[in-house]
Structure formats: structure tokens, C-alpha cells
Design a protein around this motif. Structure first.
Motif, PDB file in Angstrom:
ATOM      1  N   LEU A 263      34.163  74.210  27.527  1.00 35.95           N
ATOM      2  CA  LEU A 263      32.797  73.714  27.722  1.00 35.95           C
ATOM      3  C   LEU A 263      32.685  72.222  27.432  1.00 35.95           C
ATOM      4  CD1 LEU A 263      30.658  76.590  26.142  1.00 35.95           C
ATOM      5  CD2 LEU A 263      31.442  76.333  28.500  1.00 35.95           C
ATOM      6  N   THR A 264      33.808  71.536  27.472  1.00 37.36           N
ATOM      7  CA  THR A 264      33.783  70.110  27.212  1.00 37.36           C
ATOM      8  C   THR A 264      32.951  69.364  28.254  1.00 37.36           C
ATOM      9  OG1 THR A 264      35.177  68.183  26.831  1.00 37.36           O
ATOM     10  CG2 THR A 264      35.887  69.692  28.559  1.00 37.36           C
ATOM     11  N   VAL A 265      32.359  68.255  27.819  1.00 34.49           N
ATOM     12  CA  VAL A 265      31.577  67.398  28.721  1.00 34.49           C
ATOM     13  C   VAL A 265      32.208  66.005  28.657  1.00 34.49           C
ATOM     14  CG1 VAL A 265      29.254  66.689  29.390  1.00 34.49           C
ATOM     15  CG2 VAL A 265      29.550  68.751  28.007  1.00 34.49           C
ATOM     16  N   PRO A 266      33.307  65.779  29.376  1.00 31.13           N
ATOM     17  CA  PRO A 266      34.067  64.534  29.236  1.00 31.13           C
ATOM     18  C   PRO A 266      33.255  63.306  29.640  1.00 31.13           C
ATOM     19  CG  PRO A 266      35.365  66.226  30.339  1.00 31.13           C
ATOM     20  CD  PRO A 266      33.955  66.720  30.304  1.00 31.13           C
ATOM     21  N   GLN A 267      33.292  62.313  28.786  1.00 33.89           N
ATOM     22  CA  GLN A 267      32.550  61.077  29.027  1.00 33.89           C
ATOM     23  C   GLN A 267      33.457  59.889  29.318  1.00 33.89           C
ATOM     24  OE1 GLN A 267      28.882  61.143  28.973  1.00 33.89           O
ATOM     25  NE2 GLN A 267      29.675  63.225  29.243  1.00 33.89           N
ATOM     26  N   ASP A 268      34.773  60.087  29.227  1.00 32.43           N
ATOM     27  CA  ASP A 268      35.717  58.991  29.432  1.00 32.43           C
ATOM     28  C   ASP A 268      36.955  59.561  30.127  1.00 32.43           C
ATOM     29  OD1 ASP A 268      37.741  56.973  29.100  1.00 32.43           O
ATOM     30  OD2 ASP A 268      36.581  56.129  27.436  1.00 32.43           O
ATOM     31  N   ILE A 269      37.196  59.144  31.371  1.00 34.12           N
ATOM     32  CA  ILE A 269      38.268  59.741  32.165  1.00 34.12           C
ATOM     33  C   ILE A 269      39.660  59.334  31.710  1.00 34.12           C
ATOM     34  CG2 ILE A 269      36.817  59.988  34.221  1.00 34.12           C
ATOM     35  CD1 ILE A 269      38.314  57.510  35.357  1.00 34.12           C
TER      36      ILE A 269
ATOM     37  N   PHE B 299      39.506  59.841  53.068  1.00 35.74           N
ATOM     38  CA  PHE B 299      40.014  60.012  51.707  1.00 35.74           C
ATOM     39  C   PHE B 299      39.396  61.264  51.109  1.00 35.74           C
ATOM     40  CE2 PHE B 299      40.868  59.214  47.281  1.00 35.74           C
ATOM     41  CZ  PHE B 299      41.996  58.379  47.248  1.00 35.74           C
ATOM     42  N   LEU B 300      40.248  62.216  50.731  1.00 40.66           N
ATOM     43  CA  LEU B 300      39.786  63.511  50.234  1.00 40.66           C
ATOM     44  C   LEU B 300      40.256  63.697  48.798  1.00 40.66           C
ATOM     45  CD1 LEU B 300      38.343  66.151  51.299  1.00 40.66           C
ATOM     46  CD2 LEU B 300      40.637  67.055  51.697  1.00 40.66           C
ATOM     47  N   ALA B 301      39.318  63.794  47.870  1.00 37.56           N
ATOM     48  CA  ALA B 301      39.641  64.079  46.469  1.00 37.56           C
ATOM     49  C   ALA B 301      39.777  65.591  46.323  1.00 37.56           C
ATOM     50  CB  ALA B 301      38.557  63.542  45.551  1.00 37.56           C
ATOM     51  N   ALA B 302      41.008  66.047  46.195  1.00 39.03           N
ATOM     52  CA  ALA B 302      41.275  67.488  46.149  1.00 39.03           C
ATOM     53  C   ALA B 302      41.456  68.003  44.722  1.00 39.03           C
ATOM     54  CB  ALA B 302      42.523  67.817  46.965  1.00 39.03           C
ATOM     55  N   TRP B 303      41.425  67.092  43.718  1.00 39.16           N
ATOM     56  CA  TRP B 303      41.593  67.451  42.314  1.00 39.16           C
ATOM     57  C   TRP B 303      42.944  68.160  42.097  1.00 39.16           C
ATOM     58  CZ3 TRP B 303      38.158  64.316  40.686  1.00 39.16           C
ATOM     59  CH2 TRP B 303      36.938  64.177  41.350  1.00 39.16           C
TER      60      TRP B 303
ATOM     61  N   GLY C 141      43.642  64.849  38.017  1.00 40.18           N
ATOM     62  CA  GLY C 141      42.828  65.551  37.031  1.00 40.18           C
ATOM     63  C   GLY C 141      41.613  64.770  36.610  1.00 40.18           C
ATOM     64  N   ARG C 142      41.310  63.706  37.351  1.00 38.36           N
ATOM     65  CA  ARG C 142      40.158  62.846  37.043  1.00 38.36           C
ATOM     66  C   ARG C 142      39.972  61.889  38.213  1.00 38.36           C
ATOM     67  NH1 ARG C 142      43.598  60.909  31.988  1.00 38.36           N
ATOM     68  NH2 ARG C 142      45.584  60.775  33.061  1.00 38.36           N
ATOM     69  N   PRO C 143      38.837  61.244  38.321  1.00 41.30           N
ATOM     70  CA  PRO C 143      38.729  60.153  39.291  1.00 41.30           C
ATOM     71  C   PRO C 143      39.725  59.050  38.931  1.00 41.30           C
ATOM     72  CG  PRO C 143      36.554  60.789  38.460  1.00 41.30           C
ATOM     73  CD  PRO C 143      37.579  61.471  37.585  1.00 41.30           C
ATOM     74  N   LEU C 144      40.325  58.454  39.921  1.00 42.62           N
ATOM     75  CA  LEU C 144      41.276  57.372  39.677  1.00 42.62           C
ATOM     76  C   LEU C 144      40.739  56.058  40.229  1.00 42.62           C
ATOM     77  CD1 LEU C 144      44.731  59.012  40.567  1.00 42.62           C
ATOM     78  CD2 LEU C 144      43.589  58.882  38.342  1.00 42.62           C
ATOM     79  N   LEU C 145      41.204  54.965  39.670  1.00 42.95           N
ATOM     80  CA  LEU C 145      40.839  53.647  40.167  1.00 42.95           C
ATOM     81  C   LEU C 145      41.572  53.433  41.493  1.00 42.95           C
ATOM     82  CD1 LEU C 145      41.140  51.712  36.786  1.00 42.95           C
ATOM     83  CD2 LEU C 145      39.060  52.577  37.883  1.00 42.95           C
TER      84      LEU C 145
END
Length: 621
Positions: free
Chosen positions: A190-196, A563-567, A548-552
Motif C-alpha cells: 500500500l505504499t504511496v511512492p513520492q520519489d521515483i 512511445f509506449l510505457a509498458a512498465w 519500474g518507474r517513469p524514466l528521464l
């Protein structure tokens, strides 16, 4: 081995159990357990009456227990560190777990069931016949078992934002887990990550607590069903309590330097919903809140969790987490248990823990009333799970491990979780117009990277770690024979083929906690260079990103036609082929904002710089 071929050797559960399981059943019968695995011949009392409420049965059983038996119930060891299987009975162990990669030598569902039944046999032979509760991190399917269905990690499910889908995924996972005997899952997160920059970002559904609340509660309902005693349900664990996703700088096991208002409005928020959904257990976080470790935070673990939130289940520590509290072993154990930890995960040093806790009780540092409180909660969960009536593996479900039905749900999840960030009109491909297609990139045919961490092993791995379909294999299966598919530009040039479009699959290496933290969440240079090389030759490039996160990736997105973000989509790469070929429309929306630069990462960064893509962004056609 193909999944269907593996199933041909399966039949009725009892008839096709391995020799080890048969020997186990015979030994149980000889020692007083019935052929159905129900304890018989041990001390009896009102607790053995299945018609009574679980709480009443637990209270009656508790009265019969010695201090040694009680402390054993509070102890969880990892199976790989058992010095002898006889320790289960000798020390009255209440629980075992399989940490990431800790499984039988032959990693099949049947072997897991055999292993579980053998362990359970030792517990059933004790004076009171209290069965084990066995835990595992089945965080995106039964991900320790080769051949099980691997679903997208939570970050992808957050982009799908479909609670019905999440509940169905949890139901399918529960069935596959129950088939191998396991009755307890250390999920949902149930984490709510605030920093990727945090390496566990992908374990969170979203940076938005509302999305986490809705999807986390759906997962609890899926795992636990409407009746925990049903043979296809398992106990859920909500974790990691609390603010593990709010640590300063995104540091794993770090310190959340935040106000109580932020703690409550962001990080505590999903727990209220999950507790309301009936979550049966909870795991504290390794991290701290303003300098106080969660495993030692009595104000939160007891005052808020029990008093304010009304949590009635039991708490389980994280992996050897009490060791990190500082001071002597006596101090650490007393602090953790008095703060509100009911069962302690002591993977390796389980006997010394038992000896120490017994001394602490004798000396008055931990009251026997506190021990009784913890054991009562643990026993209540075991009665609710129906373990006293059905303690053995649910082998009738073995054919559903990695079944076509479950893989179909996973394929649907892949389609719904991918987020289309850019499209100049090239997608979807028109099959009739394609003559030659390039499907390339380091991850195009890499199932391990496609699944990510927590897949067969703790950190995950590259290559064919389990059974599934890569993007390259999926496109080869879906495209007509008239379309030539090449996996490298060199192979296409050698064949004299003119490439219509290049599908380039790039992304992060597999990782999990600790090893996943980074100060630069960006693509590896070689992956970026491949996109640049192909686009520089005038080829339309469709980039598929595994991460596993948005990337720069502003530059890589600019160089791509789509561009497809497939995670981290799991084993069913055919879901991505469905999107690329227009058999389904992309519906995924970002559950995390996508930063433009490094300066825009983290709580302060989000205030100072507008993201490249806002939370909720996602294209379709």
C-alpha cells in the motif's frame, strides 16, 4: 516445457501426489492425523469444535498452551535456514516462509505442494497439533514458482486503475498460491511512492493515495474472498506500514521527514480502506518516521493502528527487521514486541530468538499478557483460514497454476496497463501494409526483464527465468507469415529487406529493494543510442519501455515516432502485441507524474518543475 505438456502429467490430486507427499500422509495418519490431514489424537477441547467462532476457539486453545508453545507461535523462520525439519515440532514453530528464491530444488508447483505438506506434517505431530501458517511474497502472481502466471507489477495496475481487474488478478493469484499449500501472502503493498529514485517504486500502484486505497482494497478482497476458510483463499498482508514511499531522497529503509498531516493524508490513507476490506495481517516498514523506526513505533503500531484504525489482525515483522533497532538482542526484541509486533520474521536465527524472548518474559521485560495478545491474534487467523480442518495443499487447483484462463487475465492487464505517451499516427500498425518489421532492443526477447524483480528470485533476472511470451515472440505469433520479422538491423540488411518500422524494446535491468535505488532514473546509454541510431537512419521507431518507474526520457521520446510505457508487464507479452497491432486500444493513464528532468523528481522537485507528463496522462486512438 510448454504449459499444456506439463499439465498432461497431472490428474486427481491424491492419485498423482509425489512419493514424498504420500510418505508424509502415511506418517501423519500413523501419528494421529486423518487421511484428510485433520489433526487427531492430540489434546482436545472446545477449540476443536469447528462450529464455534474463530475468536472463541483461539481463546480456548490459548488456555492449553505452555509458554514455549506460545513463543513458538510468534516465530517465523525461512525454510532454507531450518537446521532440521524436526525443529518445527521441537520448537513449536508457528510459521515458515519462503523468501525470494527460497523454494524446493525442483521448482514446480507440485514440488512446492510436496514441500509444504512435509513441513505441515511436523507441525501436526505436536502435542496440540497447531498447523503452520506459511508466507510468501506473491506480489505479482505466484512469482516464486516457475510456470505460474506473472501479472504486471503494481505500477502497471495503477495505470490500468481498474479495481475489478485487480480483484480478479488477486483471485487468480490466491488459487495458484493455495494449490502449492501456501496460505499467506505478503501483499498487497500500500505504499504511496513520492520519489521515483526509490527502488521499490514499482510496488506502489500510484503516487496518488486515492488510487492506492481503491486498488489495494480490491487486492485484499481478491486474496481473502468472502470466507478465509474457503480452499481457494489466502491471507493478505498490507505493507509496509507506514510512509515507506515517503522517505527523504527516495532512500530504501530511509527516514520519512514529513509532518503528521502529510503522514495521514498521503501514507496512512490507504490503510483505512484496506482494514475496512478485512485485511488479516500487516507488516511494518523497515523505514522510519522522523527518526523512529516503524518496528519500534508503539504510538503508530499500537495507538493509531489498533486504537484509532481498529485493526484486528496480527502484525508480522519484515525480514530480520528487529535486528536493525539497535542495542542488544534483548533490547531489540523487547522493543519490537512491546511496540506491537506480534510475529517476528527471524529467517535464520530462530532458536536464539525463542531463547531470548522466553528469558524476557521470565524477567518481566515482556509481559506474558502481551505474548497472549499476540498469540491470540495469530491463532484466530489460523482458525479463520480453516487450517485446523484443512492444513494440506489444495492439490485440486494444481492444473490452474499458469492456466490459460489466468494468463488471459494477465494479458488483459498488460493491455490495460500500458500507457501511450506519444504517437505520430504510426500506431496501430496496419498488418496488411507491413512487409518487413524490425523487432529489436536488449529487452525485445528478454522475459526476465519483462517481468522485473520478485520473479523466481528476489532481484529477478534476465532471460527465460520462467514460462511466458516475450514481445518478439508475441509479434512473431500474431503477424501473418507474409510479414518478415528481423531481430537486428544487420539481419535485415543481409536479407536485403526494407524495414517498414522498428519496434525497439528497452528499459531497466531487473531489480528489487536495496539494489533498485538510483540517483539517475534514466535509460542505459546503449539503449538510448540504439533509438538514436535507428531514428537517425530515417526508420519510424516505436519504443516500448520496460521500467519500474517513469524514466528521464524526454530525448528518447522525441526521437521516437511512438512511445509506449509498458512498465513491468510480466509473462504475457502478447498483450503488447494486441496494442501494437490494433487488436485493442490503449486505455492506461499515468498513475505517477512523469518528470522532465532530475530537478523535477521528489516532493520538492514536483513543486518547482512542471512534469513532462501529468498524472492521468495517456493517449489512445
Amino acid at each position: 516445457m510448454k504449459v499444456d505438456n506439463r499439465r498432461k502429467v497431472r490428474g486427481l490430486a491424491g492419485a498423482l501426489a509425489s512419493l514424498a507427499a504420500v510418505v508424509f500422509l502415511v506418517s501423519c495418519c500413523a501419528s494421529g492425523a486423518s487421511s484428510g490431514g485433520k489433526p487427531a489424537g492430540q489434546a482436545k477441547g472446545a477449540w476443536s469444535d469447528a462450529s464455534l467462532p474463530a475468536e472463541s476457539r483461539a481463546a480456548e486453545l490459548l488456555k492449553k498452551m505452555t509458554l514455549d508453545e506460545k513463543i513458538g507461535q510468534m516465530t517465523q523462520a525461512d525454510r532454507q535456514f531450518l537446521k532440521s525439519y524436526a525443529d518445527i515440532a521441537r520448537l513449536h514453530l508457528g510459521s515458515l516462509l519462503s523468501g525470494g528464491g527460497s523454494g524446493p530444488d525442483e521448482n514446480t508447483a507440485e514440488a512446492w505442494a510436496d514441500m509444504y505438506d512435509e513441513f505441515q506434517g511436523y507441525a501436526l505431530k505436536t502435542r496440540l497439533g497447531i498447523p503452520l501458517v506459511y508466507g510468501v511474497d506473491a506480489v505479482h502472481g505466484h512469482n516464486n514458482v516457475r510456470g505460474a502466471t506473472i501479472f504486471p507489477h503494481n505500477i502497471g495496475l495503477g495505470a490500468a486503475n481498474d479495481p475489478d481487474l485487480v480483484e480478479r488478478i488477486a483471485r487468480a493469484t490466491a488459487v495458484e498460491v493455495a494449490a502449492t499449500g501456501i496460505d499467506w501472502n505478503f501483499a498487497p503493498c500500500l505504499t504511496v511512492p513520492q520519489d521515483i529514485r526509490w527502488g521499490r517504486t514499482y510496488e506502489g500502484y500510484s503516487e496518488n493515495p486515492e488510487i492506492v486505497s481503491v486498488l489495494g482494497s480490491a487486492a485484499v478482497r481478491g486474496y481473502q474472498g468472502t470466507d478465509l476458510a474457503a480452499r481457494d483463499t489466502i491471507l493478505a498482508t498490507i505493507k509496509h506500514f507506514v510512509a515507506d514511499g515517503g522517505t527523504f531522497g527516495g532512500k530504501d529503509r530511509g527516514d520519512a521527514k514529513i509532518s503528521e498531516e502529510e503522514l495521514r493524508s498521503i501514507h496512512l490513507h490507504p490503510y483505512f480502506a484496506a482494514i475496512g476490506a478485512g485485511a488479516g495481517s500487516l507488516m511494518p516498514s523497515f523505514s522510519s518516521w522522523n527518526g523512529v523506526r516503524m518496528h519500534a513505533h508503539g504510538e503508530l503500531l499500537t495507538g493509531v493502528l489498533r486504537g484509532e484504525m481498529g485493526f484486528a489482525g496480527f502484525t508480522i515483522s519484515d525480514w530480520a527487521a528487529l535486528d536493525e533497532l539497535g542495542g542488544t538482542p534483548e533490547h531489540r526484541i523487547a522493543l519490537g514486541i512491546n511496540s506491537g509486533v506480534d510475529m517476528v520474521m527471524v529467517p535464520e536465527h530462530y532458536e536464539s530468538f525463542i531463547t531470548t524472548l522466553k528469558k524476557l518474559v521470565k524477567d518481566g521485560a515482556v509481559s506474558e499478557a502481551r505474548v497472549d495478545e499476540a498469540v491470540l491474534r495469530i491463532l484466530t487467523a489460523k482458525f479463520k483460514l480453516g487450517l485446523f480442518e484443512s492444513p494440506l495443499a489444495e492439490r485440486e487447483f494444481l492444473d490452474r497454476v499458469g492456466s490459460p484462463e489466468h494468463r488471459a487475465v494477465a494479458r488483459e492487464a498488460v493491455r490495460k496497463s500500458a500507457v501511450l505517451l506519444k504517437n505520430d499516427g504510426i500506431l496501430p500498425f496496419k498488418k496488411e501494409n507491413l512487409k518487413a518489421i524490425l523487432v529489436t532492443g536488449p529487452l525485445a526477447d528478454n522475459l526476465g526483464a519483462q517481468c522485473g524483480g520478485w520473479t523466481i528470485s528476489w532481484q529477478g533476472g534476465n532471460g527465460p527465468v520462467t514460462e511466458g511470451t516475450t514481445v518478439l515472440a508475441a509479434l512473431r505469433a500474431a503477424l501473418p507469415e507474409s510479414v518478415a520479422i528481423y531481430d537486428s538491423l544487420k539481419a535485415a540488411e543481409k536479407a536485403g529487406a526494407k524495414i517498414d518500422v522498428a519496434v525497439v524494446v528497452v528499459g531497466e535491468r531487473p531489480y528489487a529493494e536495496w539494489q533498485g535505488d538510483t540517483q539517475n532514473p534514466a535509460l542505459p546509454p546503449a539503449h538510448s543510442e540504439l533509438i538514436e541510431t535507428l531514428s537517425g537512419q530515417g526508420l519510424p521507431v516505436v519504443t516500448v519501455l520496460f521500467s519500474g518507474r517513469p524514466l528521464l526520457a524526454e530525448r528518447e521520446i522525441a526521437m521516437s515516432s511512438a512511445f509506449l510505457a509498458a512498465w513491468l508487464p510480466g509473462t504475457e507479452g502478447a498483450g503488447l502485441a494486441d496494442l501494437l497491432l490494433g487488436d485493442a486500444k490503449p486505455t492506461g493513464k499515468l498513475s505517477f507524474s512523469w518528470p522532465k528532468t532530475l530537478a523535477g523528481i521528489g516532493a520538492e522537485g514536483k513543486k518547482n518543475e512542471k512534469p513532462l507528463f501529468e498524472l492521468g496522462y495517456g493517449l489512445s486512438w
